[in-house]
Design a protein around this motif. Structure first.
Motif, short mmCIF file in Angstrom:
data_model
loop_
_atom_site.label_atom_id
_atom_site.label_comp_id
_atom_site.label_asym_id
_atom_site.label_seq_id
_atom_site.Cartn_x
_atom_site.Cartn_y
_atom_site.Cartn_z
N GLN A 173 -9.87 -1.20 -0.23
CA GLN A 173 -9.90 0.23 -0.50
C GLN A 173 -11.28 1.02 0.16
O GLN A 173 -11.35 1.72 -0.41
CB GLN A 173 -10.56 -0.07 -2.52
CG GLN A 173 -9.21 -0.76 -3.07
CD GLN A 173 -9.72 -1.39 -4.35
OE1 GLN A 173 -10.39 -1.28 -4.36
NE2 GLN A 173 -8.09 -1.18 -5.28
N THR B 217 1.07 -1.11 -0.69
CA THR B 217 -0.17 0.07 -0.16
C THR B 217 0.97 1.20 -0.10
O THR B 217 2.27 1.13 0.43
CB THR B 217 -0.59 0.28 1.06
OG1 THR B 217 -0.05 -0.18 2.80
CG2 THR B 217 -1.95 -1.08 1.26
N THR C 61 -8.78 -6.65 -1.84
CA THR C 61 -8.53 -5.41 -2.42
C THR C 61 -9.42 -4.43 -2.04
O THR C 61 -8.79 -3.11 -1.76
CB THR C 61 -8.06 -5.44 -3.73
OG1 THR C 61 -6.82 -6.08 -3.92
CG2 THR C 61 -7.78 -3.69 -4.08
N ARG C 62 -10.56 -5.32 -2.36
CA ARG C 62 -11.63 -4.25 -1.92
C ARG C 62 -11.99 -3.53 -1.14
O ARG C 62 -12.17 -2.86 -0.16
CB ARG C 62 -13.10 -4.82 -2.88
CG ARG C 62 -13.70 -5.12 -3.84
CD ARG C 62 -15.17 -5.83 -5.08
NE ARG C 62 -15.06 -7.14 -4.00
CZ ARG C 62 -14.21 -7.84 -4.85
NH1 ARG C 62 -13.47 -7.86 -5.85
NH2 ARG C 62 -14.65 -8.66 -4.38
#
Length: 132
Positions: A94, A31, A90-91
């Motif tokens: 995010q 990240t 990943t979602r």
């Protein structure tokens, strides 16, 4: 298919193993805050059958936590699971359901649990679809 043939989103990197069937395959996502998420496909060495899908988090201060996502009976099923888990993870990052800078143990466990529940529902849908 080998587990190193894994298809990952663009922001992820795959470390190709020397021995594609018996060595771990690692997928990395770093990240902007420096935390690294590592999804690993690990052959279950003691009995030689099956694979584990694992998640590790490593913060810039070198705090590392390792988690079992699930176990699978074949290279194909663990690869498919990894290809589903990585976008799910990943979602979650995010959407700020999982901190990109300091992922808590509880948040990681919730992410794994939600993935498992989602996987069960998808499996049921496929089975019902085949029966109809």
């Amino acid at each position: 298919m080998t587990h190193s043939d894994i298809d990952v989103p663009a922001e992820w990197r795959v470390q190709q193993p020397a021995d594609q069937l018996r060595s771990p395959t690692k997928c990395y996502y770093r990240t902007s805050t420096g935390t690294t998420f590592i999804v690993t496909i690990v052959p279950d060495v003691p009995d030689g059958d099956g694979y584990s899908l694992r998640l590790s988090t490593e913060t810039p201060t070198n705090v590392r936590h390792d988690y079992l996502v699930d176990r699978y009976d074949s290279c194909q099923t663990v690869t498919s699971a990894a290809e589903s888990f990585i976008p799910h993870l990943t979602r979650q990052i995010q959407r700020d359901k999982l901190s990109a800078s300091d992922p808590s143990i509880d948040a990681v466990q919730r992410t794994i649990k939600s993935f498992r529940e989602e996987s069960v529902l998808q499996s049921l849908r496929r089975t019902i679809g085949r029966l109809l």
